[in-house]
Design a protein around this motif. Sequence first.
Motif, mmCIF file in Angstrom:
data_model
loop_
_atom_site.group_PDB
_atom_site.id
_atom_site.type_symbol
_atom_site.label_atom_id
_atom_site.label_comp_id
_atom_site.label_asym_id
_atom_site.label_seq_id
_atom_site.Cartn_x
_atom_site.Cartn_y
_atom_site.Cartn_z
ATOM 1 N N ASN A 20 39.300 41.420 35.467
ATOM 2 C CA ASN A 20 37.803 41.855 35.089
ATOM 3 C C ASN A 20 37.810 43.247 35.944
ATOM 4 O O ASN A 20 38.591 43.572 36.743
ATOM 5 C CB ASN A 20 36.887 40.634 35.674
ATOM 6 C CG ASN A 20 37.068 40.171 37.158
ATOM 7 O OD1 ASN A 20 36.815 41.311 37.884
ATOM 8 N ND2 ASN A 20 37.181 39.020 37.289
ATOM 9 N N GLU A 78 32.654 42.707 32.413
ATOM 10 C CA GLU A 78 32.985 41.346 32.797
ATOM 11 C C GLU A 78 33.357 41.577 34.467
ATOM 12 O O GLU A 78 34.341 42.452 34.738
ATOM 13 C CB GLU A 78 34.017 40.961 32.275
ATOM 14 C CG GLU A 78 33.646 40.640 30.631
ATOM 15 C CD GLU A 78 33.728 41.734 29.776
ATOM 16 O OE1 GLU A 78 32.903 41.730 29.033
ATOM 17 O OE2 GLU A 78 34.562 42.720 30.015
ATOM 18 N N TYR A 137 34.530 33.000 29.501
ATOM 19 C CA TYR A 137 35.549 34.358 29.105
ATOM 20 C C TYR A 137 35.010 35.124 27.936
ATOM 21 O O TYR A 137 34.087 34.827 27.725
ATOM 22 C CB TYR A 137 36.885 33.604 28.582
ATOM 23 C CG TYR A 137 36.833 32.985 27.246
ATOM 24 C CD1 TYR A 137 37.108 33.687 26.107
ATOM 25 C CD2 TYR A 137 36.573 31.575 27.263
ATOM 26 C CE1 TYR A 137 37.100 32.914 24.994
ATOM 27 C CE2 TYR A 137 36.696 30.968 26.270
ATOM 28 C CZ TYR A 137 36.902 31.780 24.687
ATOM 29 O OH TYR A 137 36.711 31.069 23.666
ATOM 30 N N LEU A 168 40.885 40.829 27.659
ATOM 31 C CA LEU A 168 40.760 39.346 27.995
ATOM 32 C C LEU A 168 40.309 39.107 29.395
ATOM 33 O O LEU A 168 41.250 39.212 30.208
ATOM 34 C CB LEU A 168 42.414 38.875 27.721
ATOM 35 C CG LEU A 168 42.832 39.256 26.285
ATOM 36 C CD1 LEU A 168 44.477 38.874 26.299
ATOM 37 C CD2 LEU A 168 42.067 38.645 25.155
ATOM 38 N N ALA A 169 39.202 38.726 29.497
ATOM 39 C CA ALA A 169 38.422 38.784 30.741
ATOM 40 C C ALA A 169 37.848 37.232 31.302
ATOM 41 O O ALA A 169 37.327 36.740 30.374
ATOM 42 C CB ALA A 169 37.651 39.943 30.730
ATOM 43 N N GLY A 170 37.772 37.253 32.527
ATOM 44 C CA GLY A 170 36.864 36.084 32.968
ATOM 45 C C GLY A 170 36.518 36.525 34.370
ATOM 46 O O GLY A 170 37.229 37.248 35.071
ATOM 47 N N SER A 171 35.667 35.650 34.980
ATOM 48 C CA SER A 171 35.078 36.061 36.269
ATOM 49 C C SER A 171 36.197 35.388 37.095
ATOM 50 O O SER A 171 36.255 35.798 38.294
ATOM 51 C CB SER A 171 33.796 35.352 36.430
ATOM 52 O OG SER A 171 32.858 35.938 35.638
ATOM 53 N N GLY A 180 38.804 31.277 33.613
ATOM 54 C CA GLY A 180 38.329 31.949 32.674
ATOM 55 C C GLY A 180 39.332 32.975 31.984
ATOM 56 O O GLY A 180 39.298 32.994 30.831
ATOM 57 N N THR A 181 39.925 33.737 32.650
ATOM 58 C CA THR A 181 40.762 34.815 32.092
ATOM 59 C C THR A 181 41.978 33.918 31.286
ATOM 60 O O THR A 181 42.359 34.489 30.134
ATOM 61 C CB THR A 181 41.659 35.457 33.195
ATOM 62 O OG1 THR A 181 40.306 36.180 33.819
ATOM 63 C CG2 THR A 181 42.405 36.571 32.494
ATOM 64 N N ARG A 182 42.367 32.670 31.929
ATOM 65 C CA ARG A 182 43.495 31.894 31.095
ATOM 66 C C ARG A 182 42.985 31.664 29.903
ATOM 67 O O ARG A 182 43.300 31.418 28.639
ATOM 68 C CB ARG A 182 43.825 31.033 31.920
ATOM 69 C CG ARG A 182 44.588 30.019 31.029
ATOM 70 C CD ARG A 182 45.481 28.868 32.014
ATOM 71 N NE ARG A 182 46.707 29.487 32.705
ATOM 72 C CZ ARG A 182 47.805 29.948 32.314
ATOM 73 N NH1 ARG A 182 47.937 30.076 31.079
ATOM 74 N NH2 ARG A 182 48.621 30.455 32.918
ATOM 75 N N ARG A 183 41.505 31.027 29.597
ATOM 76 C CA ARG A 183 40.826 30.771 28.479
ATOM 77 C C ARG A 183 40.756 31.790 27.422
ATOM 78 O O ARG A 183 40.668 31.862 26.229
ATOM 79 C CB ARG A 183 39.511 30.111 28.759
ATOM 80 C CG ARG A 183 39.613 28.693 29.717
ATOM 81 C CD ARG A 183 38.120 28.268 29.754
ATOM 82 N NE ARG A 183 37.587 27.808 28.492
ATOM 83 C CZ ARG A 183 36.145 27.732 28.263
ATOM 84 N NH1 ARG A 183 35.378 28.184 29.467
ATOM 85 N NH2 ARG A 183 35.569 27.301 27.075
ATOM 86 N N ALA A 184 40.374 33.195 28.176
ATOM 87 C CA ALA A 184 40.427 34.122 27.099
ATOM 88 C C ALA A 184 41.785 34.524 26.517
ATOM 89 O O ALA A 184 41.963 34.510 25.356
ATOM 90 C CB ALA A 184 39.937 35.613 28.043
#
Length: 171
Positions: free
Chosen positions: A82, A100, A110, A128-131, A135-139
């Motif tokens: 992010n 993100e 994500y 491919l982002a998450g907080s 979340g990043t793994r889910r992306a």
Amino acid sequence: PEITRLKPLHPGTFLARDGAPAALILWGEGSELEALGREAAALLAKRTGATLEARPASDLVSRWWEIDFDRIAGRNIIALGNINNHRLLAALWGEDYTAEDSMFPGAGGYVVRTVHDPFARGFNVIVLAGSDLAGTRRAVDAFFSKHLVARDRSASVPQPVVEVVPGQPPS
């Protein structure tokens, strides 16, 4: 000035073509994101036979926000992280291409997003982002299961993607 010619469009984003890499993977700061980036590279290699270059974003974006376009060499980019931990994503945020951070999309949420040719140099960025790491793994998981098309030793995202799955707000 009057616009007389539009820039070329690149709606599809190739990651590998006929077993040859057409992209590189850049991860944000932290060993967990590095591991996730290497895991993504291994998954792409398994599906296509192509070994994508995978490295920290800080290798290609200086602390003064200078982007090394020569090392990118026109390849598409997969960016994991992010704007708080990834210099290229921070540069894209500065141009209003992505948002993100540690607050959005929230814990466990994500975003999978195509940024179309943001530097007018003929390559796209797949965000491919998450907080957070979860979340990043889910992306990454969503990208490989929903958006990536891999066949005949090639892999692409055939059309632009914007998938946002909100997480939990900060407490």
